[in-house]
Design a protein around this motif. Structure first.
Motif, PDB file in Angstrom:
ATOM      1  N   HIS A 131       0.834  -1.202   0.000  1.00 31.23           N
ATOM      2  CA  HIS A 131       0.000   0.000   0.000  1.00 31.23           C
ATOM      3  C   HIS A 131       0.869   1.253   0.000  1.00 31.23           C
ATOM      4  N   HIS A 132       1.951   1.239   0.790  1.00 31.75           N
ATOM      5  CA  HIS A 132       2.743   2.470   0.900  1.00 31.75           C
ATOM      6  C   HIS A 132       3.503   2.797  -0.387  1.00 31.75           C
ATOM      7  N   VAL A 133       3.657   1.817  -1.285  1.00 29.58           N
ATOM      8  CA  VAL A 133       4.327   2.088  -2.553  1.00 29.58           C
ATOM      9  C   VAL A 133       3.451   2.954  -3.466  1.00 29.58           C
ATOM     10  N   THR A 161      -2.765  -3.720   6.555  1.00 29.15           N
ATOM     11  CA  THR A 161      -1.815  -4.814   6.323  1.00 29.15           C
ATOM     12  C   THR A 161      -0.736  -4.401   5.328  1.00 29.15           C
ATOM     13  N   ASP A 162      -0.876  -3.190   4.750  1.00 33.49           N
ATOM     14  CA  ASP A 162       0.068  -2.653   3.772  1.00 33.49           C
ATOM     15  C   ASP A 162       0.101  -3.470   2.490  1.00 33.49           C
ATOM     16  N   ILE A 163      -1.069  -3.918   2.057  1.00 31.61           N
ATOM     17  CA  ILE A 163      -1.187  -4.656   0.795  1.00 31.61           C
ATOM     18  C   ILE A 163      -2.031  -3.847  -0.185  1.00 31.61           C
ATOM     19  N   ALA A 164      -1.604  -3.831  -1.455  1.00 29.22           N
ATOM     20  CA  ALA A 164      -2.373  -3.181  -2.514  1.00 29.22           C
ATOM     21  C   ALA A 164      -2.426  -4.109  -3.722  1.00 29.22           C
ATOM     22  N   VAL A 165      -3.505  -3.979  -4.492  1.00 24.97           N
ATOM     23  CA  VAL A 165      -3.686  -4.776  -5.702  1.00 24.97           C
ATOM     24  C   VAL A 165      -3.778  -3.828  -6.890  1.00 24.97           C
ATOM     25  N   LEU A 166      -2.928  -4.044  -7.900  1.00 28.53           N
ATOM     26  CA  LEU A 166      -2.938  -3.264  -9.133  1.00 28.53           C
ATOM     27  C   LEU A 166      -3.361  -4.160 -10.287  1.00 28.53           C
TER      28      LEU A 166
END
Length: 394
Positions: A131-133, A161-166
């Protein structure tokens, strides 16, 4: 006779002088002419032993694991407009703490850009990263292993949780990485970290699993990290942590550092948690967690004594209860000590967060509390956990 000898001597002297002059000129202007002939003569007299390459890998090589997984690791470039100046307070980037961004952002007065990594996990173009990216990014570019650069769309992210989906749209995408099983990971196993540290290009580092289930680290709200000593540096955020079979076992997230570089303590989000978050985002657009509306506080020895609790009591003090919230409607009062949720002991605040978060909104949670020395069981219907406010530096 004498004059004849003088004539020959003069001719000899002139010849030697011309030759020496020529040698001087060659040595000055074309020294390689002399060295090449010298080296050539040495090579002819030196015997060298050379190995016979039979096409086999060196013993202990992880080449095949890297070959399988590296094409699925991508580089992520984000940019955002010039941020508004903050009111009061300064930057805490010098703190020797966990480096979420790994020190890869320019000064705030300039338009901001950052560098990270991601992992292609499906042939449809879905990418897991941190997520932070991509937080607050106005523009996201993904560089594939074959050199192509494509725009990415944020499908959803989970700051807790600091997870992101692209998602990217491109033809002939690289083969997605294979997801591993956390149950197959053990302390002491060899692991490899793949990412784009310092923007130098795809890089592989190796280490071992130093610990599993690492929490109480203070990085995310919900923590269950794989700790590793594989070198993780600026730009590795969101990259892959793989096992020696090339399977993805974690998403590299943070390091503990006092200089911004690797100090042998890195943390990765285990793939089972990352997969769970991704599936929730793809299904609902966000991650839905349970919530009861209380303000918990860890019990210290002094606090337990002041409350008159039995020695070695484990639980959390509910110092605040949201008026009209799920816990309040269930009969919970400020000052209650919560010792169990659905019969499972509650040891601290982080444990309580995990227990409640796993109960889907609308379901009942049986809360066991201590009130005035008596054990009471209450029923609260969980609500939906509010999305956390964006923090200025995370």
């Amino acid at each position: 006779m004498h004059s004849s000898l003088q004539k020959y001597w003069l001719l000899f002297a002139q010849t030697v002088t011309v030759m020496l002059a020529a040698l001087f000129i060659v040595a000055t202007l074309k020294p390689e002419w002399l060295s090449e002939s010298r080296v050539g003569s040495l090579v002819d007299t030196v015997s060298l032993r050379e190995s016979n390459y039979d096409g086999q890998l060196s013993p202990g090589s992880y080449h095949e694991a890297v070959k399988r997984s590296m094409p699925a690791v991508v580089n992520i470039f984000t940019s955002k407009a010039k941020p508004k100046p903050r009111k009061g307070g300064g930057s805490n980037s010098a703190d020797p703490l966990f480096k979420f961004f790994f020190g890869d952002q320019p000064p705030e007065e300039e338009p901001s850009s950052s560098l990270g990594s991601g992992v292609l996990v499906s042939p449809e173009g879905y990418i897991l990263t941190n997520h932070h990216v991509i937080s607050d990014a106005d523009d996201i570019d993904v560089a594939l292993s074959d050199g192509r650069k494509v725009k990415a769309q944020v499908i959803g992210s989970d700051p807790e949780t600091d997870i992101a989906v692209l998602k990217i749209e491109a033809k002939k995408l690289p083969t997605p990485i294979t997801l591993g099983k956390v149950e197959s990971v053990h302390v002491g196993d060899v692991v490899l970290a793949i990412g784009n540290p310092f923007g130098v290009g795809q890089t592989v580092t190796s280490g071992i699993v130093s610990a599993l289930g690492r929490d109480h680290v203070g990085i995310n709200t919900f923590e269950n990290f794989i700790q590793t000593d594989a070198a993780i540096n600026p730009g590795n955020s969101g990259g892959a942590l793989i096992d020696t079979r090339g399977n993805l076992i974690g998403i590299n997230t943070a390091i503990y550092s006092n200089n911004g570089g690797s100090m042998g303590i890195g943390f990765a989000i285990p793939i089972n948690l990352a997969k769970q978050v991704m599936e929730s985002i793809l299904s609902n657009g966000s991650v839905t967690r349970g919530w009861i509306g209380v303000e918990p506080q860890n019990l210290s020895k002094e606090l337990s004594e002041s409350l008159g609790l039995p020695v070695n009591t484990e639980g959390v003090l509910l110092s605040g209860v949201l008026e009209g919230g799920p816990a309040a409607r269930g009969g919970v009062k400020p000052g209650d000590v919560l010792i169990a949720v659905n019969g499972n002991p509650t040891k601290d605040v982080r444990g309580l967060l995990n227990q409640i978060a796993q109960i889907s909104p609308g379901n009942q949670a049986k809360l066991t509390v201590l009130r005035k020395g008596k054990e009471i069981e209450l029923i609260a219907q969980t609500g939906k956990r509010p999305r956390p406010k964006q923090q200025s530096n995370q």
